[in-house]
Design a protein around this motif. Structure first.
Motif, PDB file in Angstrom:
ATOM      1  N   ILE A 143       0.904  -1.587  -0.009  1.00 27.71           N
ATOM      2  CA  ILE A 143      -0.080   0.219   0.059  1.00 27.71           C
ATOM      3  C   ILE A 143       0.633   1.091   0.204  1.00 27.71           C
ATOM      4  O   ILE A 143       0.230   2.193  -0.579  1.00 27.71           O
ATOM      5  N   GLY A 144       2.243   1.496   0.465  1.00 25.18           N
ATOM      6  CA  GLY A 144       2.433   2.368   0.979  1.00 25.18           C
ATOM      7  C   GLY A 144       3.106   2.726   2.405  1.00 25.18           C
ATOM      8  O   GLY A 144       2.438   2.876   2.903  1.00 25.18           O
ATOM      9  N   GLY A 145       3.667   4.062   2.212  1.00 26.42           N
ATOM     10  CA  GLY A 145       3.439   4.634   3.692  1.00 26.42           C
ATOM     11  C   GLY A 145       4.578   3.791   4.424  1.00 26.42           C
ATOM     12  O   GLY A 145       5.513   4.420   5.673  1.00 26.42           O
ATOM     13  N   VAL A 146       5.645   2.822   4.276  1.00 25.56           N
ATOM     14  CA  VAL A 146       6.592   2.260   4.891  1.00 25.56           C
ATOM     15  C   VAL A 146       7.912   1.983   3.754  1.00 25.56           C
ATOM     16  O   VAL A 146       7.844   1.492   3.106  1.00 25.56           O
ATOM     17  N   THR A 147       8.668   1.899   4.570  1.00 28.06           N
ATOM     18  CA  THR A 147       9.933   1.354   4.081  1.00 28.06           C
ATOM     19  C   THR A 147      10.535  -0.462   4.208  1.00 28.06           C
ATOM     20  O   THR A 147      10.273  -0.597   4.974  1.00 28.06           O
ATOM     21  N   ILE A 148      11.694  -0.786   3.548  1.00 31.34           N
ATOM     22  CA  ILE A 148      11.462  -1.861   3.454  1.00 31.34           C
ATOM     23  C   ILE A 148      12.504  -1.799   4.974  1.00 31.34           C
ATOM     24  O   ILE A 148      12.535  -2.913   6.248  1.00 31.34           O
ATOM     25  N   GLY A 149      13.956  -0.874   5.132  1.00 32.12           N
ATOM     26  CA  GLY A 149      13.734  -0.795   6.229  1.00 32.12           C
ATOM     27  C   GLY A 149      13.822  -0.583   8.077  1.00 32.12           C
ATOM     28  O   GLY A 149      13.818  -1.243   9.190  1.00 32.12           O
ATOM     29  N   GLN A 150      12.263   0.133   7.812  1.00 41.88           N
ATOM     30  CA  GLN A 150      11.323   0.230   9.034  1.00 41.88           C
ATOM     31  C   GLN A 150      10.480  -1.209   8.821  1.00 41.88           C
ATOM     32  O   GLN A 150      10.122  -1.591  10.194  1.00 41.88           O
ATOM     33  N   VAL A 151      10.403  -1.718   8.375  1.00 43.55           N
ATOM     34  CA  VAL A 151      10.099  -3.057   8.439  1.00 43.55           C
ATOM     35  C   VAL A 151      10.654  -4.241   8.896  1.00 43.55           C
ATOM     36  O   VAL A 151      10.436  -4.707   9.939  1.00 43.55           O
ATOM     37  N   LEU A 152      12.308  -3.891   8.484  1.00 43.69           N
ATOM     38  CA  LEU A 152      13.094  -5.186   9.117  1.00 43.69           C
ATOM     39  C   LEU A 152      12.988  -4.408  10.503  1.00 43.69           C
ATOM     40  O   LEU A 152      13.650  -5.511  11.445  1.00 43.69           O
ATOM     41  N   GLY A 153      13.445  -2.923  10.510  1.00 42.29           N
ATOM     42  CA  GLY A 153      13.242  -2.912  11.936  1.00 42.29           C
ATOM     43  C   GLY A 153      12.530  -3.206  13.111  1.00 42.29           C
ATOM     44  O   GLY A 153      13.123  -3.136  14.567  1.00 42.29           O
ATOM     45  N   GLY A 154      11.073  -2.441  13.221  1.00 41.21           N
ATOM     46  CA  GLY A 154      10.537  -3.172  13.733  1.00 41.21           C
ATOM     47  C   GLY A 154      10.581  -4.146  13.763  1.00 41.21           C
ATOM     48  O   GLY A 154       9.677  -4.904  14.706  1.00 41.21           O
ATOM     49  N   VAL A 155      10.335  -5.333  12.498  1.00 43.31           N
ATOM     50  CA  VAL A 155      10.657  -6.463  13.207  1.00 43.31           C
ATOM     51  C   VAL A 155      11.312  -7.191  13.672  1.00 43.31           C
ATOM     52  O   VAL A 155      11.391  -8.249  15.283  1.00 43.31           O
TER      53      VAL A 155
END
Length: 328
Positions: A143-155
Motif C-alpha cells: 500500500i505504501g507509507g513504509v520502507t523495507i528498512g522500517q519493516v525490518l527494524g520493527g520486526v
C-alpha cells in the motif's frame, strides 16, 4: 562433511512442541487476530483516501499503509509479550515438577547449555510466529507509507523483545518449583517492564510538578526497559500529515518528540527551539544547544534490556548447578 552438533535439549523441545496440536492452534489464533486487525484498520481508513474530486491522494493512501503497519507491529509486540512467557515459564519448573530435572542435571550438558536449549526452543517458536506474519506486513508495504528498512527494524525489535522476555522467563522458571508460580511471576515481570515503567514515570512526573512551577521532567531512564517505547522510537515519528489515520504508537511518538524539544528561556517567556536548551555561547556569538535526551533512546534501551537478559541467563545457569567434572 561437517557434522553440526545440535543441543539435545533444544532438539527434544522442538520435537515435542511441533508434534503437538498446541502449536498449530496458537499459530491459527495468532494469524487470525492479526488478520482481523489488518481488516479492521483498512476498513476504517479506506474512506479517508479520497480528495475533494473523489480521486485518491497518494500521500493519504501511504498514510493508510503506515497506519496498518504500526497497528500490526503493535499487536505483534503485544502477542509476543503474551505468548512467550506462556511458552517458556514451564521450561525448568515443569521439569522440576515432573521430577525429570535431575536426570538432565547429571548429563554432560553444562547448566548454560541446558538453559539455552530451553530458551532456544521458545525462540524457534517466536521465529515461526514472525515468519508467518511476513505476508500480512507485506500488505502495508504494498500500500505504501513504509520502507523495507522500517519493516525490518520493527520486526527485529519485536524479535529482540521476544529474546529478552524468553531469557527473563527462563530465569524465573529456574527458581520456581511449580509451573503455576513461574507463570504468574513471568507475566508479572512483563507487566513491570511495560505498564510498571509507565506508571513509575508518570508518578515521577507528578512528584516533579508538585515541587515547583516548572513542567514535569522525570528521568527518562525509567522508560529504558519498556519495549513499547523502544519499538516506537525505532519505527519513527508519525508520518501522517493529513491526520487521516491513527496509530497506537502516536502517544509515544508525541511523548518522545516533546522530550526532545527543549526550551530556550529568555526572561519570563520560553521559546521552543529545535536544537535544545542553550547552555553556552561560542566565540562567534552563536548559541550552543544541549543535545536531546531522547536522541539515542532505543540503543540505550536495547543495551539495558540485553544486560538484563545476560544477567538472567547467568543467574538461571547458576541455579541449575550440575556435578563438577571430576565427579562425573
Amino acid at each position: 562433511m561437517v557434522n553440526v552438533t545440535v543441543n539435545p535439549v533444544l532438539r527434544r523441545e522442538l520435537v515435542e512442541r511441533m508434534r503437538g496440536r498446541r502449536t498449530f492452534v496458537v499459530l491459527t489464533i495468532y494469524l487470525g487476530v492479526l488478520a482481523g486487525i489488518l481488516y479492521l484498520v483498512y476498513q476504517a481508513n479506506r474512506g479517508t483516501t479520497g480528495s475533494s474530486f473523489g480521486a485518491p491522494v497518494a500521500t493519504q493512501i501511504a498514510s493508510v499503509g503506515r497506519g496498518i503497519f504500526e497497528w500490526l507491529l503493535f499487536f505483534m509486540l503485544l502477542l509476543v509479550l503474551f505468548l512467550v512467557p506462556g511458552q517458556t515459564s514451564g521450561a525448568i519448573a515443569g521439569e522440576r515438577e515432573r521430577q525429570t530435572l535431575v536426570p538432565l542435571q547429571i548429563t554432560l550438558l553444562r547448566p548454560v547449555s541446558l538453559l539455552l536449549g530451553k530458551i532456544g526452543a521458545s525462540l524457534a517458536f517466536l521465529l515461526l510466529l514472525l515468519v508467518v506474519t511476513v505476508p500480512l506486513l507485506s500488505v502495508s508495504y504494498l500500500i505504501g507509507g513504509v520502507t523495507i528498512g522500517q519493516v525490518l527494524g520493527g520486526v527485529a525489535m519485536v524479535a529482540f523483545t521476544g529474546v529478552i522476555v524468553a531469557c527473563l522467563t527462563a530465569c524465573i522458571s529456574a527458581f520456581c518449583r511449580r509451573v503455576q508460580a513461574a507463570t504468574v511471576l513471568s507475566y508479572g515481570a512483563v507487566i513491570a517492564l511495560t505498564l510498571g515503567t509507565i506508571l513509575v514515570y508518570a508518578a515521577a512526573g507528578l512528584i516533579d510538578t508538585s515541587r515547583g512551577t516548572d513542567q514535569a521532567n522525570p528521568p527518562e531512564w525509567i522508560l529504558y526497559p519498556n519495549p513499547f517505547v523502544m519499538v516506537a522510537d525505532v519505527v519513527g515519528g508519525d508520518n501522517d500529515a493529513f491526520g487521516t489515520t491513527s496509530s497506537p504508537f502516536d502517544p509515544i511518538h508525541d511523548w518522545l518528540a516533546r522530550d526532545e524539544a527543549d526550551r530556550f528561556r529568555g526572561g519570563d517567556e520560553a521559546f521552543a527551539v529545535d536544537g535544545g536548551e542553550v547552555i553556552a555561547i561560542d566565540d562567534f556569538g552563536n548559541p550552543v544547544f544541549e543535545s536531546s535526551t531522547f536522541s539515542s533512546f532505543w540503543p540505550i534501551s536495547a543495551a539495558v534490556l540485553a544486560t538484563l537478559a545476560a544477567l538472567a541467563v547467568a543467574l538461571g545457569a547458576r541455579r541449575l548447578r550440575t556435578p563438577a567434572p571430576a565427579e562425573r
